[in-house]
Design a protein around this motif. Structure first.
Motif, mmCIF file in Angstrom:
data_model
loop_
_atom_site.group_PDB
_atom_site.id
_atom_site.type_symbol
_atom_site.label_atom_id
_atom_site.label_comp_id
_atom_site.label_asym_id
_atom_site.label_seq_id
_atom_site.Cartn_x
_atom_site.Cartn_y
_atom_site.Cartn_z
ATOM 1 N N ALA A 9 62.098 42.192 24.908
ATOM 2 C CA ALA A 9 62.429 40.860 25.411
ATOM 3 C C ALA A 9 61.487 39.879 24.729
ATOM 4 C CB ALA A 9 62.277 40.795 26.924
ATOM 5 N N THR A 10 62.050 38.947 23.989
ATOM 6 C CA THR A 10 61.247 37.979 23.251
ATOM 7 C C THR A 10 61.174 36.671 24.019
ATOM 8 O OG1 THR A 10 62.020 38.942 21.176
ATOM 9 C CG2 THR A 10 60.961 36.789 21.049
ATOM 10 N N VAL A 11 59.992 36.094 24.097
ATOM 11 C CA VAL A 11 59.826 34.787 24.710
ATOM 12 C C VAL A 11 60.181 33.734 23.671
ATOM 13 C CG1 VAL A 11 58.220 33.171 25.794
ATOM 14 C CG2 VAL A 11 58.014 35.635 26.241
ATOM 15 N N LEU A 12 61.152 32.877 23.997
ATOM 16 C CA LEU A 12 61.600 31.869 23.029
ATOM 17 C C LEU A 12 62.036 30.603 23.755
ATOM 18 C CD1 LEU A 12 64.892 32.101 23.421
ATOM 19 C CD2 LEU A 12 64.644 34.009 21.867
ATOM 20 N N LYS A 13 62.084 29.517 23.008
ATOM 21 C CA LYS A 13 62.537 28.260 23.593
ATOM 22 C C LYS A 13 64.057 28.308 23.764
ATOM 23 C CE LYS A 13 62.365 25.997 19.028
ATOM 24 N NZ LYS A 13 61.783 24.877 18.263
ATOM 25 N N ARG A 14 64.523 27.802 24.880
ATOM 26 C CA ARG A 14 65.926 27.959 25.262
ATOM 27 C C ARG A 14 66.891 27.277 24.289
ATOM 28 N NH1 ARG A 14 66.839 23.826 30.386
ATOM 29 N NH2 ARG A 14 66.184 21.909 29.313
ATOM 30 N N GLU A 15 66.397 26.258 23.551
ATOM 31 C CA GLU A 15 67.269 25.547 22.614
ATOM 32 C C GLU A 15 67.840 26.471 21.535
ATOM 33 O OE1 GLU A 15 63.695 22.782 22.966
ATOM 34 O OE2 GLU A 15 64.367 24.592 24.027
ATOM 35 N N LEU A 16 67.111 27.557 21.228
ATOM 36 C CA LEU A 16 67.601 28.483 20.206
ATOM 37 C C LEU A 16 68.927 29.125 20.614
ATOM 38 C CD1 LEU A 16 64.325 30.320 19.098
ATOM 39 C CD2 LEU A 16 65.590 28.581 17.832
ATOM 40 N N SER A 25 56.943 32.658 10.220
ATOM 41 C CA SER A 25 58.302 32.349 9.764
ATOM 42 C C SER A 25 59.311 32.978 10.702
ATOM 43 C CB SER A 25 58.515 32.878 8.339
ATOM 44 O OG SER A 25 58.683 34.288 8.342
ATOM 45 N N SER A 26 60.579 32.922 10.316
ATOM 46 C CA SER A 26 61.618 33.576 11.105
ATOM 47 C C SER A 26 61.610 35.083 10.884
ATOM 48 C CB SER A 26 62.999 33.015 10.732
ATOM 49 O OG SER A 26 63.067 31.640 10.993
ATOM 50 N N TRP A 27 60.977 35.535 9.808
ATOM 51 C CA TRP A 27 61.036 36.955 9.454
ATOM 52 C C TRP A 27 60.575 37.845 10.604
ATOM 53 C CZ3 TRP A 27 57.336 40.773 9.331
ATOM 54 C CH2 TRP A 27 57.736 41.991 8.764
ATOM 55 N N GLU A 28 59.424 37.546 11.196
ATOM 56 C CA GLU A 28 58.888 38.435 12.228
ATOM 57 C C GLU A 28 59.765 38.454 13.477
ATOM 58 O OE1 GLU A 28 56.409 34.588 12.260
ATOM 59 O OE2 GLU A 28 57.158 36.033 10.780
ATOM 60 N N THR A 29 60.435 37.331 13.775
ATOM 61 C CA THR A 29 61.311 37.320 14.945
ATOM 62 C C THR A 29 62.506 38.243 14.730
ATOM 63 O OG1 THR A 29 62.609 35.409 14.189
ATOM 64 C CG2 THR A 29 60.630 34.956 15.468
ATOM 65 N N ARG A 67 69.256 39.223 25.964
ATOM 66 C CA ARG A 67 68.530 38.930 27.208
ATOM 67 C C ARG A 67 67.075 38.526 26.963
ATOM 68 N NH1 ARG A 67 70.310 44.136 30.906
ATOM 69 N NH2 ARG A 67 72.566 43.863 30.778
ATOM 70 N N PRO A 68 66.837 37.512 26.130
ATOM 71 C CA PRO A 68 65.450 37.078 25.892
ATOM 72 C C PRO A 68 64.889 36.351 27.104
ATOM 73 C CG PRO A 68 66.980 35.544 24.894
ATOM 74 C CD PRO A 68 67.821 36.672 25.442
ATOM 75 N N ILE A 69 63.588 36.091 27.052
ATOM 76 C CA ILE A 69 62.935 35.278 28.078
ATOM 77 C C ILE A 69 62.969 33.837 27.586
ATOM 78 C CG2 ILE A 69 60.769 34.817 29.288
ATOM 79 C CD1 ILE A 69 60.124 37.800 28.980
ATOM 80 N N ILE A 111 55.637 38.087 22.449
ATOM 81 C CA ILE A 111 55.333 36.669 22.553
ATOM 82 C C ILE A 111 54.525 36.219 21.340
ATOM 83 C CG2 ILE A 111 53.216 37.033 23.902
ATOM 84 C CD1 ILE A 111 54.037 34.486 25.508
ATOM 85 N N TYR A 112 54.778 34.990 20.913
ATOM 86 C CA TYR A 112 54.048 34.370 19.798
ATOM 87 C C TYR A 112 53.200 33.247 20.397
ATOM 88 C CZ TYR A 112 57.559 36.973 17.226
ATOM 89 O OH TYR A 112 58.359 37.978 16.753
ATOM 90 N N PRO A 113 51.946 33.529 20.711
ATOM 91 C CA PRO A 113 51.142 32.595 21.509
ATOM 92 C C PRO A 113 50.773 31.292 20.809
ATOM 93 C CG PRO A 113 49.793 34.414 20.731
ATOM 94 C CD PRO A 113 51.206 34.761 20.390
ATOM 95 N N GLU A 114 50.974 31.223 19.493
ATOM 96 C CA GLU A 114 50.713 29.952 18.811
ATOM 97 C C GLU A 114 51.779 28.913 19.152
ATOM 98 O OE1 GLU A 114 49.012 31.144 14.524
ATOM 99 O OE2 GLU A 114 50.634 32.433 15.285
#
Length: 251
Positions: free
Chosen positions: A105-112, A90-94, A126-128, A158-161
């Motif tokens: 630094a969290t790896v995330l999709k740029r659309e966010l 869910s969003s909770w862990e982020t 400054r996320p990745i 990173i959330y590898p799923e």
């Protein structure tokens, strides 16, 4: 465990709606402050300032929705460069990991980062950011940006799923995080949790209960392949999953 196939009580619905309203109003207000003040703050101070909203959200979640948090293995949290690999429900862990591992630094999709309010504050951390549609280019971006963060002793999360899974399910792990750790010879720390039991993905409902988050000992990456490290992290997450639902791996 949250059961979305059952009709939630009126009390849960009212409290969930109240959380949703207050959480978003606080987020909108705080995002404006972040945009106005954040750019002028040193990075670590800015990081703490932006995450005041996250602290408010966790407080609301406990007071309004009866969601408690238990952390096991806190002593294993990194004091410097490391790659954190966590399951994603869910969003909770982020949000919560931003408080637990700070800064990161969290790896995330740029659309966010394009989202009004939320994305504006997120960009200040400054996320990745990656474009997941570009495949190998996205991996190269993780490796390049991740190396820069690790070189300044900032852990990478990173959330590898890649996408959120239902409680008790693990998606197929990509090897990007493990590859980043191996190339830079930094340890991997695995995190297993059951956030989806209380904060289900793609739902405004919040269910009372306890979210347990378990942290592994650092996993050495020397003389190991990314595939081996990824498999080791996934196995640890499966074996230490704290939810009531048996873990199933989804391919």
């Amino acid at each position: 465990m949250a059961q979305l196939d059952q009709v939630p009580s009126l009390n849960i619905r009212i409290r969930s709606l109240l959380f949703f309203v207050l959480y978003n109003l606080a987020g909108i207000f705080h995002s404006f402050l972040c945009v106005l003040i954040g750019p002028f703050l040193p990075f670590k101070t800015r990081y703490r300032f932006v995450n005041l909203w996250t602290r408010e959200a966790m407080w609301l979640l406990r007071v309004l929705n009866g969601v408690h948090i238990r952390v096991e293995g806190r002593q294993h949290l990194p004091q410097g460069a490391a790659v954190i690999i966590a399951n994603h429900q869910s969003s909770w862990e982020t949000f919560y990991l931003q408080l637990l591992i700070s800064p990161q630094a969290t790896v995330l999709k740029r659309e966010l980062l394009w989202l009004p309010f939320f994305g504006w504050g997120l960009a200040l951390l400054r996320p990745i950011k990656i474009d997941r549609s570009k495949g190998s280019a996205a991996l190269k971006s993780v490796l390049r940006q991740g190396k820069e963060k690790l070189s300044t002793d900032i852990p990478v999360v990173i959330y590898p799923e890649g996408t959120r899974q239902a409680p008790g399910h693990l998606g197929k792990f990509n090897h990007g995080g493990a590859m980043l750790a191996c190339q830079n010879r930094v340890p991997v720390i695995a995190i297993s949790h059951n956030s989806g039991d209380c904060w289900p993905a793609r739902s405004w409902l919040r269910f009372p209960g306890t979210i347990t988050l378990r942290i592994s000992e650092p996993m050495a990456t020397e003389n190991k392949t990314a595939k081996e490290i990824s498999a080791q992290a996934q196995q640890w997450i499966e074996q230490h999953y704290p939810g009531n639902t048996p873990v199933k791996t989804v391919n």
